[in-house]
Design an enzyme around this catalytic site. Structure first.
Site, mmCIF file in Angstrom:
data_model
loop_
_atom_site.group_PDB
_atom_site.id
_atom_site.type_symbol
_atom_site.label_atom_id
_atom_site.label_comp_id
_atom_site.label_asym_id
_atom_site.label_seq_id
_atom_site.Cartn_x
_atom_site.Cartn_y
_atom_site.Cartn_z
ATOM 1 N N ASP A 1 16.136 -4.774 -10.461
ATOM 2 C CA ASP A 1 15.005 -4.249 -9.689
ATOM 3 C C ASP A 1 15.093 -4.781 -8.264
ATOM 4 O O ASP A 1 15.258 -5.983 -8.056
ATOM 5 C CB ASP A 1 13.666 -4.685 -10.310
ATOM 6 C CG ASP A 1 12.520 -3.935 -9.658
ATOM 7 O OD1 ASP A 1 12.489 -2.695 -9.769
ATOM 8 O OD2 ASP A 1 11.677 -4.573 -9.008
ATOM 9 N N GLY B 1 -27.284 -0.949 19.670
ATOM 10 C CA GLY B 1 -28.327 -0.564 18.713
ATOM 11 C C GLY B 1 -28.143 -1.279 17.387
ATOM 12 O O GLY B 1 -27.095 -1.891 17.139
ATOM 13 N N ASP B 2 -29.174 -1.175 16.546
ATOM 14 C CA ASP B 2 -29.158 -1.814 15.233
ATOM 15 C C ASP B 2 -29.092 -0.696 14.190
ATOM 16 O O ASP B 2 -30.005 0.145 14.125
ATOM 17 C CB ASP B 2 -30.459 -2.628 15.098
ATOM 18 C CG ASP B 2 -30.563 -3.320 13.742
ATOM 19 O OD1 ASP B 2 -29.908 -2.861 12.785
ATOM 20 O OD2 ASP B 2 -31.318 -4.302 13.639
ATOM 21 N N PHE B 3 -28.049 -0.664 13.401
ATOM 22 C CA PHE B 3 -27.891 0.488 12.496
ATOM 23 C C PHE B 3 -28.936 0.541 11.378
ATOM 24 O O PHE B 3 -29.041 1.531 10.686
ATOM 25 C CB PHE B 3 -26.467 0.670 11.962
ATOM 26 C CG PHE B 3 -25.807 -0.544 11.362
ATOM 27 C CD1 PHE B 3 -26.408 -1.278 10.348
ATOM 28 C CD2 PHE B 3 -24.524 -0.913 11.779
ATOM 29 C CE1 PHE B 3 -25.776 -2.367 9.788
ATOM 30 C CE2 PHE B 3 -23.881 -2.013 11.217
ATOM 31 C CZ PHE B 3 -24.507 -2.741 10.221
HETATM 32 O O1 LIG Z 1 19.208 -0.167 1.323
HETATM 33 C C1 LIG Z 1 18.885 0.239 0.184
HETATM 34 N N1 LIG Z 1 17.864 -0.312 -0.488
HETATM 35 C C2 LIG Z 1 17.491 0.121 -1.731
HETATM 36 C C3 LIG Z 1 18.164 1.174 -2.329
HETATM 37 C C4 LIG Z 1 17.777 1.711 -3.686
HETATM 38 O O2 LIG Z 1 16.398 1.517 -3.911
HETATM 39 C C5 LIG Z 1 16.149 1.589 -5.321
HETATM 40 C C6 LIG Z 1 15.190 0.468 -5.676
HETATM 41 O O3 LIG Z 1 14.368 0.857 -6.736
HETATM 42 P P1 LIG Z 1 14.446 0.213 -8.178
HETATM 43 O O4 LIG Z 1 14.983 -1.149 -8.130
HETATM 44 O O5 LIG Z 1 13.120 0.384 -8.799
HETATM 45 O O6 LIG Z 1 15.503 1.116 -8.937
HETATM 46 P P2 LIG Z 1 15.474 2.648 -9.319
HETATM 47 O O7 LIG Z 1 16.204 3.456 -8.321
HETATM 48 O O8 LIG Z 1 14.055 3.096 -9.612
HETATM 49 O O9 LIG Z 1 16.310 2.674 -10.649
HETATM 50 P P3 LIG Z 1 15.985 1.958 -12.043
HETATM 51 O O10 LIG Z 1 16.201 3.014 -13.081
HETATM 52 O O11 LIG Z 1 16.949 0.831 -12.143
HETATM 53 O O12 LIG Z 1 14.557 1.479 -12.040
HETATM 54 C C7 LIG Z 1 17.488 1.429 -6.005
HETATM 55 O O13 LIG Z 1 17.909 2.674 -6.522
HETATM 56 C C8 LIG Z 1 18.420 1.006 -4.879
HETATM 57 O O14 LIG Z 1 19.738 1.426 -5.096
HETATM 58 C C9 LIG Z 1 19.228 1.763 -1.626
HETATM 59 O O15 LIG Z 1 19.876 2.730 -2.116
HETATM 60 N N2 LIG Z 1 19.566 1.256 -0.397
#
Ligand SMILES: O=c1[nH]cc([C@@H]2O[C@H](COP(=O)(O)OP(=O)(O)OP(=O)(O)O)[C@@H](O)[C@H]2O)c(=O)[nH]1
Length: 613
Positions: free
Chosen positions: A88, A502-504
Site C-alpha cells: 500500500d 453589526g451583531d448577527f
Molecule cells: O508516483 C507514483 N505514485 C503512486 C503510484 C500508484 O499509486 C497506487 C497507490 O494505491 P494503492 O497502494 O492503494 O494500490 P492500488 O493501485 O489501489 O492497488 P492494490 O490492488 O494493491 O490496492 C499504486 O497503484 C501505485 O503504483 C504510481 O503509479 N506512481
C-alpha cells in the site's frame, strides 16, 4: 546480479501478488519474480486517526490486503498459495495521509497541497507466508515499510489543471505518477524511486534474504490457525461498509494501537501482552501535553523568528540572544528538532519548511497567534477539564477569574493588543483551510455572499480570489471591523470585499445570495445556534445558499481526532461543540434548507453547503 539468488529462492513457490496495481506487477516481473496476480478485495478504509504514524497505516493496509487474498484463496481451494504479497502506497504531508484522489477536484486539492513542498511517500509491504495443513491455515506475516522524500516544484494553476486533465493522477497515491508525466512536477527525490512508484524493490529483496536465510529460524514462531476463518471474517474484509480491523479478520478494537513490525494473523486471539500490545501509544499520549507546551514555549520565545532572521544558530547563540540558560535552550531546541520543527546540523539549528510556513509570527499562513491563544486560553481551561466534565459547566471562573457568558469576548476585547492577537489567531486558522473551503463546491453561480462573523476577511478574500464575479460582505462586531483593515491583501480581490459592522444576533443581516458561517456554529450552545440559523433562514431567498465551514465529526463521533479535540475545546470553553454531517443536516433542514452536502477537506475546516428551499 547480487539480489537475483533471492528471487530464485521463490521459483519453486506459489507466489501471489495481492495487487491490481500494474506498476507493482511490472516492477516485480522485471525483477524476475514469477507470480500470479489476485487483486485484493480488502476495502481500504481503516481509520487513519487510529494509527500512530502514516507508515503504520500503510503497513496495516498492506497486511489486510494480503491476508484477505490468502484467506479467500484458502477457502476457495482449501489450499493457499505459499506466499502472498500485499502493498500500500500513501503520501504523507504535514500530518495528512493522501491516497488515490476520488475525482479531479480531490486531485487538485492534493496536488496544490504538494506544490512547492517536500512530502514523504511510504509504501507498506506485507509478505504473508501460508501453509495449509489438515484444512487449517497457518499464516506468518512479515511487514516493513520504505520512505522516500519527494520535493515538488511550485506548480502553476495552468500546469496543475493540464496535468489533472491528462487523467494520470486518478489511480495514483497523492495524485501523481512519478514514472510518467508526474515526473515533471518533481524537483528532487531522496530515496528509492520504485518505492514512490508503488513497490520498494530493494528493501523487498533484503527482506526476502532475511526470511529465506534467517539467522535463527527458531526465533520466528509460527502460529496455527486451526480452522478456516468464519464467514463473517470474509464479510468484514470484503465489501461491507465500514469494514476494518475491528470488524474483520484482524479482530480486536479498531482503535487499538498497533506496533509496527512483525505481527501474526491471529494475534488478536491471544491474550494481550506487552509484546503484542506495546505501550508506545499510551506513552506518547502521556507526553502529549509536554509536546504542546514545548511548542507553545518555542513560539512564545519567538525562536522560529530568530532562526529565520539569524540562523543557523548554535544553542549558545540562541540562549544569548533570548537571555536564557544554555542548557535549557539546548534541550528545547533539540525537542523542536525531534518534533520536525527544526533542522540540526553542524552549523546550528534552522527552521524546517513546516516551521517556516506555520510558526513564524508574521508568515502568510502563520499559526503563531493561534498557538498563543491555545497557550493563554485553552491551556488554563483544560487544566479544569475534570471540573468541566463533572459539573457540565464552563470553567471561566476557575480558569480566567471571570464568570458569565462573555468571558471569551471579555478576555480578548479588553485591550487592543489582545484583540489583534485574537484576530491574527482566527486569521491564520481560517487561512490555512480557506482555499479548500472556497473550492470545495462550485460557488460561481452566486453573485453576492455575506460572511457572518467573518472577522479579518480571510475566507472572504479567498472566495473573491476564486470567484472574480463575487462580491463578499464581512459582517462582524464593530470592534472587530475597525481593525480588519490591518489584514487587507494587496491584490485585486480586496476590491470585491466590504466590511459591515453589526451583531448577527441582533442587527439586520446584509442581503446576499450566499450566507457563510465559518467557525461560528461550533462557538455557541444549541439555543443560540437555532436562533442564528432562524435569522439567516429569514434573510436568505429561496434558492440562496448557506455555506458552513466547520470540522466535521464522523457519524460515530469517535473520529477524526482533530475534530474531536476541537469539539472538546468548544465544550470546555463555551458549552458548545462540533457536529457530524447528519447533525448539520437535521439542523439546517429544521431551518428550511435542503440539499445538504459536505466535502471533507482534511484541513482545519470542512465544508457543508445547503440550499434555501
Ligand atoms: O508516483 C507514483 N505514485 C503512486 C503510484 C500508484 O499509486 C497506487 C497507490 O494505491 P494503492 O497502494 O492503494 O494500490 P492500488 O493501485 O489501489 O492497488 P492494490 O490492488 O494493491 O490496492 C499504486 O497503484 C501505485 O503504483 C504510481 O503509479 N506512481
Amino acid at each position: 546480479m547480487v539480489l537475483y539468488p533471492v528471487m530464485r529462492k521463490l521459483l519453486d513457490k506459489r507466489v501471489v501478488l495481492a495487487s491490481a496495481s500494474p506498476r507493482r506487477q511490472e516492477i516485480l516481473s522485471h525483477a524476475g519474480l514469477r507470480f500470479t496476480v489476485v487483486p485484493s478485495k480488502f476495502k481500504e478504509n481503516l481509520s487513519k486517526a487510529s494509527f500512530p504514524t502514516p507508515y503504520a497505516y500503510a503497513m496495516e493496509t498492506a497486511k489486510q490486503k494480503a491476508l484477505e487474498v490468502a484467506r479467500r484463496m484458502h477457502q476457495k481451494d482449501l489450499r493457499a498459495p505459499d506466499i502472498v504479497i500485499g502493498a500500500d502506497t500513501i503520501v504523507a504531508l504535514e500530518g495528512l495521509i493522501l491516497e488515490k484522489p476520488v475525482d479531479k477536484t480531490d486531485a487538485y486539492s492534493m496536488l496544490s497541497r504538494l506544490s512547492g513542498k517536500e512530502h514523504s511517500v511510504f509504501t507498506g509491504v506485507a509478505i504473508v507466508q501460508c501453509s495449509s495443513q489438515g484444512g487449517g491455515l497457518d499464516l506468518d506475516v512479515s511487514e516493513f515499510y520504505e520512505e522516500t522524500r519527494v520535493r515538488f516544484s511550485q506548480l502553476s494553476e495552468e500546469l496543475l489543471w493540464e496535468y489533472i486533465h491528462s487523467g494520470e493522477p486518478l489511480d495514483k497515491a497523492g495524485g501523481y505518477g512519478i514514472q510518467a508525466l508526474g515526473g515533471m512536477l518533481v524537483e528532487a527525490i531522496h530515496g528509492d524511486f520504485h518505492n514512490v512508484v508503488g513497490f520498494p524493490l530493494n528493501r523487498f529483496c533484503k527482506k526476502l534474504a532475511e526470511l529465506y536465510h534467517p539467522p535463527r529460524p527458531e526465533d520466528r514462531p509460527r502460529e496455527k490457525q486451526d480452522s478456516i476463518p468464519a464467514e463473517d471474517t470474509f464479510d468484514g474484509l470484503g465489501d461491507s461498509e465500514g469494514a476494518g480491523p475491528g470488524q474483520g479478520g484482524a479482530r480486536g478494537d479498531r482503535r487499538r494501537p498497533r506496533a509496527p513490525g512483525r505481527e501474526h494473523a491471529k494475534d488478536a486471539d491471544r491474550k494481550p501482552s506487552v509484546e503484542s500490545v506495546p505501550p508506545t501509544a499510551v506513552l506518547e499520549l502521556i507526553d502529549g501535553y509536554k509536546v504542546s507546551k514545548a511548542l507553545f514555549t518555542a513560539c512564545k520565545m519567538k525562536l522560529f523568528d530568530l532562526l529565520r532572521d539569524k540562523g543557523p544558530l548554535s544553542a549558545l547563540d540562541v540562549a544569548r540572544k533570548i537571555g536564557a540558560s544554555e542548557g535549557g535552550t539546548g534541550q528545547l531546541l533539540d525537542v523542536c528538532a525531534g518534533l520536525g520543527l527544526l533542522d540540526k546540523t553542524e552549523g546550528g539549528y534552522s527552521n524546517t519548511p513546516l516551521a517556516t510556513l506555520y510558526l513564524l509570527s508574521d508568515g502568510e499562513y502563520s499559526l503563531h497567534s493561534f498557538i498563543m491563544t491555545q497557550e493563554e486560553v485553552s491551556w488554563p481551561f483544560f487544566s479544569y477539564l475534570d471540573f468541566a466534565v463533572r459539573e457540565g459547566t464552563v470553567q471561566a471562573q476557575r480558569a480566567m477569574g471571570t464568570a458569565g457568558e462573555d468571558h471569551y469576548q471579555e478576555s480578548f476585547y479588553k485591550n487592543r493588543e489582545k484583540k489583534l492577537q485574537f484576530m491574527r489567531a482566527m486569521h491564520g486558522h481560517t487561512k490555512v483551510a480557506a482555499r479548500q473551503v472556497a473550492t470545495a463546491f462550485d460557488l460561481s453561480g452566486f453573485t453576492s455572499a455575506c460572511d457572518l462573523g467573518g472577522c479579518t476577511g480571510a475566507l472572504a478574500y479567498e472566495l473573491a480570489r476564486q470567484y472574480p464575479g463575487l462580491k463578499v460582505t464581512v459582517f462582524d462586531l464593530p470592534e472587530v471591523i475597525e481593525d480588519a483593515v490591518c489584514f487587507q491583501p494587496h491584490g485585486p480581490e480586496a476590491g470585491q470585499v466590504s466590511f459591515v459592522p453589526g451583531d448577527f444576533f441582533q442587527d439586520t443581516l446584509p442581503e446576499a445570495d450566499l450566507y457563510i458561517l465559518s467557525k461560528i456554529l461550533h462557538n455557541w450552545p444549541d439555543d443560540k445556534v437555532h436562533q442564528l440559523l432562524s435569522r439567516i433562514s429569514r434573510s436568505c431567498k429561496p434558492g440562496g445558499g448557506l455555506l458552513v465551514a466547520e470540522q466535521l465529526l464522523d457519524e460515530d463521533k469517535c473520529r477524526p481526532l482533530p475534530a474531536l479535540m476541537m469539539s472538546l475545546n468548544m465544550t470546555v470553553l463555551f458549552q458548545a461543540r462540533e457536529r457530524s454531517l447528519s447533525e448539520y443536516r437535521s439542523l439546517l433542514q429544521a431551518h428550511g434548507f435542503t440539499d445538504v452536502r459536505a466535502v471533507r477537506t482534511g484541513s482545519t475546516s470542512d465544508a457543508v453547503l445547503a440550499t434555501r428551499a
